[in-house]
Design an enzyme around this catalytic site. Structure first.
Site, PDB file in Angstrom:
ATOM      1  N   LYS A 111       0.912  -1.550 -10.343  1.00  0.00           N
ATOM      2  CA  LYS A 111       2.200  -0.774 -10.884  1.00  0.00           C
ATOM      3  C   LYS A 111       3.173  -1.805 -11.650  1.00  0.00           C
ATOM      4  O   LYS A 111       3.895  -1.431 -12.648  1.00  0.00           O
ATOM      5  CB  LYS A 111       2.854   0.039  -9.917  1.00  0.00           C
ATOM      6  CG  LYS A 111       1.894   0.998  -9.554  1.00  0.00           C
ATOM      7  CD  LYS A 111       2.453   2.065  -8.444  1.00  0.00           C
ATOM      8  CE  LYS A 111       1.746   3.180  -8.081  1.00  0.00           C
ATOM      9  NZ  LYS A 111       0.320   2.817  -7.435  1.00  0.00           N
TER      10      LYS A 111
HETATM   11  C1  PLP Z   1      -0.809   3.775  -7.431  1.00  0.00           C
HETATM   12  C2  PLP Z   1      -2.062   3.043  -6.951  1.00  0.00           C
HETATM   13  C3  PLP Z   1      -3.544   3.235  -7.281  1.00  0.00           C
HETATM   14  C4  PLP Z   1      -3.687   4.724  -7.961  1.00  0.00           C
HETATM   15  O1  PLP Z   1      -3.198   4.571  -9.440  1.00  0.00           O
HETATM   16  P1  PLP Z   1      -2.999   5.988 -10.077  1.00  0.00           P
HETATM   17  O2  PLP Z   1      -2.550   5.610 -11.462  1.00  0.00           O
HETATM   18  O3  PLP Z   1      -1.970   6.915  -9.278  1.00  0.00           O
HETATM   19  O4  PLP Z   1      -4.258   6.607 -10.159  1.00  0.00           O
HETATM   20  C5  PLP Z   1      -4.493   2.533  -7.008  1.00  0.00           C
HETATM   21  N1  PLP Z   1      -4.465   1.568  -6.008  1.00  0.00           N
HETATM   22  C6  PLP Z   1      -2.997   0.833  -6.001  1.00  0.00           C
HETATM   23  C7  PLP Z   1      -3.043  -0.453  -5.336  1.00  0.00           C
HETATM   24  C8  PLP Z   1      -1.864   1.571  -6.249  1.00  0.00           C
HETATM   25  O5  PLP Z   1      -0.758   1.091  -6.138  1.00  0.00           O
END
Ligand code: PLP
Length: 495
Positions: A111
């Site tokens: 993120k």
């Molecule tokens: C948020 C997240 C995901 C999922 O990603 P999306 O864009 O919501 O599909 C997968 N792995 C980790 C470690 C995350 O923090």
């Protein structure tokens, strides 16, 4: 480049889409067409570093930003924030299996790729659409998003950020990450209750006319940092374009050849960014959509019916524990030929009955691009263990779900194209699940001892931001009742 809502036809600039976050009709903002990466541009991109690639891709979508503004945004986001200033290295772990490591940023999860850039995109956008106004970012978090947003917005001019997390609903490492956050413009409070309580509280504050008026009187406005904001999606397109360039540059892929992409999926934001990269011309054969035991997307891709009437499971890959994948609405809009009418109808069905079924044509289009696989916690742990034994590569639980899905796909399909697998978190962020998969001895009780043990067993380094937490001062001890969220916000904004 203009943007529309998925639920009605609009024609707005990217800065308006980013400032507003979500459309007034409840829909999501999407580009009305996709810019193409022509051969000439690709030839140049291959020889650029990540920041230059980011500027080139962003400039195609954010056409109301000047080159200087984009330069300011990209430099600010990706200078000195990611390990070695390489935000998205592509690591060939085994022949054809390339892990796109997206977790070398300040909070050790993917993120950061978007949330380091979003504050810049948002402040530049707000300066265009509402000069002088301070943006107030409200976040309800179940863990990863809260910290990544705090880190991104800390000390960014003309912004304040307030994060609410459920007292008992986040891991102790996640809590420590948030309560130690520095920055003059940040506030964090644990609330009594679970994630839904935090989320419901934040939503009702967003919609509260009295709060809106209070903010307006101070030349302030609420905004959102969650993954439905186009400003979070567009930075993610960059790393798929960048991965393709790296495959070409290293000779792992020849010009004209296609490859596959596997993504561990929750809210469908990360995988949708990969789809947008394909719409721009990145030659993707299949998207392998990986889910944990909350396998609503696997079922959807196989049957065309999205049905949230099912039990919710808590798993070892918590960031994918989700039953409503918001960004799927964007994909549906494009599959229905950029037509908002069927989307309004499907979303109304989802709200009323918790489910919908797409048309046979749309299902066929979906299945020509996507395959879906899922696995449970045991298979996730087995995959971490196998990858470590076979290739001496340590991955986190979310990435392991993706590797497992990729292996299921290979078992069913004779496909020797290269694959890019999104690696979404550092294994150290989920040490309590990763360590037992690679270590047979007695587990330490203390989380920092677990990090040490994981480092010893794997001969890899503890990421500096996690190591630094051990002695970091707790700056945000606040624990409040659910009913006290408004007062908490006012107290902070009155300071
Ligand atoms: C948020 C997240 C995901 C999922 O990603 P999306 O864009 O919501 O599909 C997968 N792995 C980790 C470690 C995350 O923090």
């Amino acid at each position: 480049m203009k943007f529309t809502s998925t639920r009605s036809i609009l024609s707005i600039e990217s800065s308006t889409a980013i400032t507003k976050g979500i459309a007034d009709d409840g829909g999501l903002f999407v580009p009305t067409s996709f810019p193409k990466l022509d051969a000439d541009l690709v030839g140049k991109l291959i020889h650029m570093d990540y920041q230059a690639r980011a500027k080139a891709v962003l400039s195609l979508f954010l056409t109301d930003f000047t080159p200087d503004e984009l330069d300011y945004c990209v430099k600010g986001a990706y200078t000195g924030t990611f390990e070695n200033d390489v935000p998205a290295p592509l690591v060939e772990v085994a022949p054809r299996m390339n892990l796109l490591e997206l977790w070398h940023g300040p909070t050790c999860a993917f993120k950061d790729m978007a949330l380091q850039l979003l504050p810049y995109l948002l402040t530049v956008s707000a300066a265009k659409t509402a000069p002088g106004r301070t943006m107030i970012i409200l976040v309800a978090t179940s863990g990863d998003t809260g910290k990544a947003a705090l880190d991104g917005f800390a000390d960014v001019e003309n912004t304040r950020i307030i994060v609410f997390y459920p007292q008992d609903g986040v891991s102790s490492m996640q809590k420590r990450q948030m309560t130690t956050q520095r920055g003059a413009n940040v506030a964090v409070a644990g609330i009594e209750g679970n994630f839904d309580d935090a989320q419901t509280g934040v939503k009702s504050i967003f919609a509260d006319p009295a709060m809106k008026e209070y903010l307006a009187s101070r030349n302030m406005e609420f905004s959102s940092a969650n993954s439905i904001n186009f400003g979070r999606l567009v930075p993610q397109i960059v790393y798929y374009v960048s991965a393709w360039c790296d495959l070409l540059k290293s000779g792992r892929l020849a010009p004209g050849e296609t490859f596959n992409i596997t993504v561990p999926t929750g809210n469908f934001g990360n995988i949708l960014a990969a789809v947008y990269a394909k719409y721009m011309g990145v030659p993707v054969n299949k998207f392998i959509c990986a889910s944990n035991r909350n396998n609503i997307l696997t079922d959807f891709i196989r049957t065309g019916t999205y049905d949230r009437n099912r039990p919710f499971f808590t798993t070892s890959s918590p960031s994918m524990d989700i039953l409503i994948s918001s960004n799927l609405e964007r994909l549906l809009f494009h599959l229905y030929g950029n037509n908002p009418a069927p989307i309004r109808d499907l979303m109304a069905q989802l709200k009323a009955n918790g489910k919908y079924t797409v048309s046979p044509d749309v299902l066929a289009a979906l299945q020509s691009d996507f395959v879906g696989y899922c696995c449970d916690d045991q298979a996730t742990a087995d995959t971490i263990s196998a990858l470590f034994r076979e290739h001496h590569y340590l991955c986190d639980t979310h990435t392991a779900v993706a590797v497992n899905a990729y292996r299921q796909y290979l078992a069913e399909n004779a496909d020797n194209r290269p694959c890019v697998i999104a690696s979404t978190a550092s294994p150290y962020k989920f040490a309590a699940s990763v360590l037992p998969a690679v270590f047979d001895g007695a587990l330490p009780a203390n989380e920092f001892e677990m990090l040490d043990k994981l480092s010893e067993v794997s001969a890899t380094k503890i990421p500096a931001p996690l190591a630094a937490l051990k002695n970091a001062e707790i700056l945000h001890p606040a624990a409040i009742e659910r009913t006290a969220m408004r007062d908490f916000i006012r107290d902070f904004l009155n300071k």
